[in-house]
Design a protein around this motif. Structure first.
Motif, PDB file in Angstrom:
ATOM      1  N   ALA A 195       0.808  -1.119   0.081  1.00 50.96           N
ATOM      2  CA  ALA A 195      -0.054  -0.009   0.138  1.00 50.96           C
ATOM      3  C   ALA A 195       0.743   1.201   0.015  1.00 50.96           C
ATOM      4  N   ALA A 196       1.889   1.227   0.823  1.00 50.04           N
ATOM      5  CA  ALA A 196       3.002   2.529   0.853  1.00 50.04           C
ATOM      6  C   ALA A 196       3.484   2.672  -0.593  1.00 50.04           C
ATOM      7  N   ALA A 197       3.639   1.660  -1.186  1.00 48.11           N
ATOM      8  CA  ALA A 197       4.306   1.745  -2.414  1.00 48.11           C
ATOM      9  C   ALA A 197       3.524   2.311  -3.628  1.00 48.11           C
ATOM     10  N   LEU A 198       2.187   2.023  -3.365  1.00 48.16           N
ATOM     11  CA  LEU A 198       1.233   2.406  -4.442  1.00 48.16           C
ATOM     12  C   LEU A 198       0.689   3.694  -3.911  1.00 48.16           C
ATOM     13  N   GLN A 199       0.651   4.234  -2.739  1.00 45.18           N
ATOM     14  CA  GLN A 199       0.368   5.502  -2.308  1.00 45.18           C
ATOM     15  C   GLN A 199       1.223   6.703  -2.521  1.00 45.18           C
ATOM     16  N   HIS A 200       2.466   6.574  -2.677  1.00 44.24           N
ATOM     17  CA  HIS A 200       3.442   7.642  -2.664  1.00 44.24           C
ATOM     18  C   HIS A 200       4.164   7.700  -4.035  1.00 44.24           C
ATOM     19  N   HIS A 201       3.690   7.015  -5.288  1.00 41.57           N
ATOM     20  CA  HIS A 201       4.689   7.190  -6.466  1.00 41.57           C
ATOM     21  C   HIS A 201       3.763   7.961  -7.652  1.00 41.57           C
ATOM     22  N   GLY A 202       2.806   8.250  -7.511  1.00 42.42           N
ATOM     23  CA  GLY A 202       2.149   8.677  -8.838  1.00 42.42           C
ATOM     24  C   GLY A 202       1.771   7.544  -9.656  1.00 42.42           C
ATOM     25  N   PRO A 203       1.631   7.564 -11.143  1.00 47.77           N
ATOM     26  CA  PRO A 203       1.401   6.375 -11.898  1.00 47.77           C
ATOM     27  C   PRO A 203       1.992   5.265 -11.423  1.00 47.77           C
ATOM     28  N   THR A 204       1.190   3.769 -11.123  1.00 48.17           N
ATOM     29  CA  THR A 204       1.849   2.819 -10.697  1.00 48.17           C
ATOM     30  C   THR A 204       1.305   1.566 -11.547  1.00 48.17           C
ATOM     31  N   PHE A 249      -1.266 -11.121 -14.666  1.00 44.49           N
ATOM     32  CA  PHE A 249      -2.253 -10.047 -14.775  1.00 44.49           C
ATOM     33  C   PHE A 249      -2.352  -8.651 -13.787  1.00 44.49           C
ATOM     34  N   GLY A 250      -2.796  -7.892 -14.118  1.00 41.44           N
ATOM     35  CA  GLY A 250      -2.639  -6.656 -13.262  1.00 41.44           C
ATOM     36  C   GLY A 250      -3.493  -5.522 -13.763  1.00 41.44           C
ATOM     37  N   GLY A 251      -3.299  -4.331 -13.045  1.00 42.09           N
ATOM     38  CA  GLY A 251      -3.663  -3.130 -13.595  1.00 42.09           C
ATOM     39  C   GLY A 251      -2.725  -1.550 -13.274  1.00 42.09           C
ATOM     40  N   PHE A 252      -3.108  -0.951 -14.412  1.00 37.11           N
ATOM     41  CA  PHE A 252      -2.220   0.554 -14.288  1.00 37.11           C
ATOM     42  C   PHE A 252      -3.165   1.652 -13.904  1.00 37.11           C
ATOM     43  N   ALA A 253      -2.596   2.227 -12.901  1.00 30.24           N
ATOM     44  CA  ALA A 253      -3.181   3.373 -12.182  1.00 30.24           C
ATOM     45  C   ALA A 253      -2.647   4.741 -12.624  1.00 30.24           C
ATOM     46  N   SER A 254      -3.282   5.730 -13.294  1.00 22.96           N
ATOM     47  CA  SER A 254      -2.614   6.872 -13.920  1.00 22.96           C
ATOM     48  C   SER A 254      -2.240   7.817 -12.936  1.00 22.96           C
ATOM     49  N   THR A 255      -2.983   7.827 -11.757  1.00 15.98           N
ATOM     50  CA  THR A 255      -2.558   8.674 -10.524  1.00 15.98           C
ATOM     51  C   THR A 255      -2.238   7.656  -9.403  1.00 15.98           C
ATOM     52  N   ALA A 256      -1.994   8.529  -8.139  1.00 14.56           N
ATOM     53  CA  ALA A 256      -1.440   7.984  -7.296  1.00 14.56           C
ATOM     54  C   ALA A 256      -2.723   7.121  -6.419  1.00 14.56           C
ATOM     55  N   TRP A 257      -2.511   6.311  -5.755  1.00 15.33           N
ATOM     56  CA  TRP A 257      -3.637   5.837  -4.965  1.00 15.33           C
ATOM     57  C   TRP A 257      -4.011   6.656  -4.000  1.00 15.33           C
ATOM     58  N   GLU A 258      -5.075   6.934  -3.574  1.00 13.68           N
ATOM     59  CA  GLU A 258      -5.601   7.534  -2.225  1.00 13.68           C
ATOM     60  C   GLU A 258      -6.700   6.940  -1.643  1.00 13.68           C
ATOM     61  N   HIS A 259      -6.604   6.752  -0.246  1.00 14.63           N
ATOM     62  CA  HIS A 259      -7.430   6.007   0.585  1.00 14.63           C
ATOM     63  C   HIS A 259      -8.796   7.103   0.872  1.00 14.63           C
ATOM     64  N   LYS A 260      -9.693   6.788  -0.197  1.00 12.45           N
ATOM     65  CA  LYS A 260     -10.974   7.702   0.043  1.00 12.45           C
ATOM     66  C   LYS A 260     -12.404   6.830  -0.094  1.00 12.45           C
ATOM     67  N   PRO A 261     -13.293   7.446   0.010  1.00 16.27           N
ATOM     68  CA  PRO A 261     -14.586   6.369  -0.051  1.00 16.27           C
ATOM     69  C   PRO A 261     -15.240   6.405  -1.351  1.00 16.27           C
TER      70      PRO A 261
END
Length: 194
Positions: A55-64, A76-88
């Motif tokens: 989670a720390a790796a996903l949260q602080h690095h922009g696109p992942t 398999f997997g996924g590409f996130a174009s923005t940093a992951w944020e913990h939100k509802p």
């Protein structure tokens, strides 16, 4: 979290793949991110089976790029174009934003269909459970309990419930079994050169 340098990465290669291999899908909208420099910021081989570290790796690095291998060998997997944020609520953006992909048994990229904007979720109602960062599951595409890709915060389990297809990305089930057990996980972060 320590980022691996080039020498360390060469001595400890990825489980199966270089993120730039997705460029072979001939989808130019993806190329800008995928030809950029990538760094391995989390690996179960190096960091153990820790949802908190992942989670720390996903949260602080922009696109992942999240790369998974299930216990039956599907990659398999996924590409996130923005940093992951913990939100509802769901997050991410389009166009040229988030996507899901499979590497094995087939190499395919699944981009947004336009049906909804459920690109990525971490915690809250969207991901199906409340809690702090280290106890909230993560998902991409679909909806609560029917994600195209979902990881449980207990680490080691997830699901790809996409029958017949994920509404957000149009992908079929990515894992060998709908509910899967993880064998390996890697998180790659995109580093923009200035």
């Amino acid at each position: 979290m320590q980022v691996m340098n080039e020498h360390q990465m060469k001595s400890r290669p990825s489980m199966t793949f270089d993120p730039r291999h997705l460029v072979t899908r001939k989808q130019p909208v993806l190329s800008a991110h995928l030809i950029a420099p990538w760094r391995l910021v989390f690996s179960t081989q190096l960091h153990g089976e820790s949802f908190t570290k992942m989670a720390a790796a996903l949260q602080h690095h922009g696109p992942t790029l999240l790369l998974l291998r299930d216990s039956r060998g599907h990659v398999f997997g996924g590409f996130a174009s923005t940093a992951w944020e913990h939100k509802p609520q769901f997050q991410g953006r389009r166009p040229a934003g988030c996507f899901l992909f499979s590497v094995f048994p087939t190499l395919r990229v699944y981009t947004a269909t336009g049906y909804n904007k459920h690109f990525m979720a971490w915690g809250g109602h969207a991901a199906g459970r409340h809690g702090n960062v280290s106890s909230s599951p993560q998902g991409m595409g679909g909806q609560h309990d029917y994600f195209g890709l979902w990881l449980d915060s207990d680490f080691g389990r997830g699901h790809s419930r996409a029958r017949p297809k994920c509404t957000t990305y149009g992908n079929p089930q990515l894992s060998a079994d709908e509910d899967f057990v993880l064998d390996a996980v890697e998180v790659w972060a995109w580093f923009k050169l200035d």
